[in-house]
Design an enzyme around this catalytic site. Structure first.
Site, PDB file in Angstrom:
ATOM      1  N   ARG A   8       1.031  -1.399   0.237  1.00  0.00           N
ATOM      2  CA  ARG A   8       0.117   0.191  -0.580  1.00  0.00           C
ATOM      3  C   ARG A   8       0.749   1.376  -0.138  1.00  0.00           C
ATOM      4  NH1 ARG A   8      -1.903  -3.726   4.340  1.00  0.00           N
ATOM      5  NH2 ARG A   8      -4.099  -4.196   3.784  1.00  0.00           N
ATOM      6  N   LYS A  48      -2.281  -2.645   7.841  1.00  0.00           N
ATOM      7  CA  LYS A  48      -3.255  -1.706   8.174  1.00  0.00           C
ATOM      8  C   LYS A  48      -3.833  -2.434  10.397  1.00  0.00           C
ATOM      9  CE  LYS A  48      -6.629  -0.647   4.580  1.00  0.00           C
ATOM     10  NZ  LYS A  48      -7.913  -1.200   4.077  1.00  0.00           N
ATOM     11  N   HIS A  84      -2.707   3.019  -6.201  1.00  0.00           N
ATOM     12  CA  HIS A  84      -2.884   2.164  -5.685  1.00  0.00           C
ATOM     13  C   HIS A  84      -3.547   0.924  -6.753  1.00  0.00           C
ATOM     14  CE1 HIS A  84      -4.822   0.271  -2.075  1.00  0.00           C
ATOM     15  NE2 HIS A  84      -6.262  -0.363  -2.404  1.00  0.00           N
ATOM     16  N   ARG A  96      -1.206  -1.699  -6.971  1.00  0.00           N
ATOM     17  CA  ARG A  96      -1.112  -2.330  -6.259  1.00  0.00           C
ATOM     18  C   ARG A  96      -2.214  -3.969  -6.844  1.00  0.00           C
ATOM     19  NH1 ARG A  96      -1.825  -4.347  -0.084  1.00  0.00           N
ATOM     20  NH2 ARG A  96      -3.756  -5.203   0.434  1.00  0.00           N
ATOM     21  N   HIS A 152      -4.329  -9.099   3.584  1.00  0.00           N
ATOM     22  CA  HIS A 152      -5.830  -9.421   3.113  1.00  0.00           C
ATOM     23  C   HIS A 152      -5.643 -10.268   4.433  1.00  0.00           C
ATOM     24  CE1 HIS A 152      -6.437  -7.975  -0.992  1.00  0.00           C
ATOM     25  NE2 HIS A 152      -6.065  -6.958  -0.261  1.00  0.00           N
ATOM     26  N   TYR A 203      -9.367 -10.974  -7.874  1.00  0.00           N
ATOM     27  CA  TYR A 203      -8.243 -10.619  -8.853  1.00  0.00           C
ATOM     28  C   TYR A 203      -8.397 -12.289  -9.546  1.00  0.00           C
ATOM     29  CZ  TYR A 203      -6.343  -6.465  -5.766  1.00  0.00           C
ATOM     30  OH  TYR A 203      -6.286  -5.458  -5.333  1.00  0.00           O
TER      31      TYR A 203
END
Length: 305
Positions: free
Chosen positions: A150, A174, A246, A249, A272, A281
């Site tokens: 990110r 995150k 992004h 990414r 994730h 994806y």
């Protein structure tokens, strides 16, 4: 049971137990507060322990009718309420869960924008390598595309988090979660060139001594700066796409999956929590799918023998 007190305790729980990011945490608290405010305005005397499913349904209908909130906002709000009442159940503050049987609205699947390998090459080739910023920017784009991290992870990347001999970098994602991400040879090469020939010419500002990518004044780059760099390059080559950091990414993940990478491995690299986030994806273009069936389906070549 006072709404304000319970909501405050819920916020502490999300921060400490769920390691939720500040932005997500604030959004959840706002959504639960909306329910509390609605009950106050409508003079519905309910506490978190005795509120009913019918109250939640009426509340959701009120928001939809009065404010026409988007489907995505409705889904997020319901997610916040489910987390709130699950928290109350887990902490034995109530056995009641008025949202347990309420289904979230179905969201249309929006595929992320991606760049082709050729478009990424054109963007990188457009960089002016005669300047400090240009050589730094090339390293930045190579890292974004070569690792899928990110932009927030990139601007906070530290020198002691580079494990190039092992082929990894360490990032803080995150919820302050740490993970090791593999990084490709071209990315390593460009970062090393930047570090040995350009970054050493800067005097880092106090507090930014360990930051990898610095601006001309020796300070840490911001997310907005990275966004601007990419926008200008896109305009320069007349890309015709609205892209952001992004996008790199998304492109990394999409190209990895299309190339046959294991979905669980991509999930781990991207950081994730849920595999369902990564599954977006698995979209592949029709030409690619047609080529797969042409190459491998036994019936296609049946008449060739």
């Amino acid at each position: 049971m006072n709404w304000d007190v319970v909501i405050k305790d819920f916020g502490i729980y999300l921060k400490l137990e769920r390691s939720m990011s500040d932005n997500t945490l604030e959004g959840y608290l706002r959504d639960v507060q909306k329910l509390s405010t609605y009950l106050l305005i409508k003079e519905v005397k309910r506490t978190p322990s005795n509120i009913q499913q019918s109250d939640i349904v009426t509340f959701l209908g009120y928001l939809n009718n009065e404010f026409h909130i988007a489907t995505s906002s409705q889904a997020r709000l319901l997610s916040a309420l489910k987390s709130f009442f699950s928290y109350l159940n887990e902490t034995d503050q109530t056995e009641n869960n008025p949202v347990e049987l309420i289904e979230a609205p179905r969201l249309p699947q929006k595929l992320p924008d991606t760049l082709s390998v050729e478009e990424i090459d054109k963007l990188i080739e457009a960089i002016d390598l005669t300047t400090y910023e240009g050589r730094r920017n090339k390293a930045i784009l190579e890292v974004l595309y070569g690792s899928g991290i990110r932009v927030s992870e990139l601007v906070n990347l530290k020198l002691d988090a580079l494990y190039f001999e092992e082929g990894f970098i360490k990032v803080i994602g995150k919820g302050d979660k740490e993970r090791f991400v593999p990084i490709g040879g071209e990315s390593i090469k460009q970062v090393n060139l930047y570090l040995t020939h350009d970054r050493i010419t800067k005097s880092p500002k106090k507090g930014d001594e360990d930051i990898v990518f610095l601006n001309r004044r020796g300070g840490k780059l911001t997310r907005v700066m990275i966004f601007t760099i990419i926008k200008r390059l896109a305009e320069q080559i007349q890309l015709g796409k609205n892209i952001s950091p992004h996008t790199f990414r998304h492109s990394f993940a999409s190209h990895m999956v299309e190339g046959g990478a294991d979905l669980r491995a991509v999930q781990e690299m991207l950081g994730h929590e849920s595999i369902t986030t990564t599954e977006v994806y698995t979209h592949l273009n029709k030409d690619y799918l047609q080529q797969i069936i042409t190459d491998f389906h036994p019936r296609i070549h049946q008449n060739e023998s």
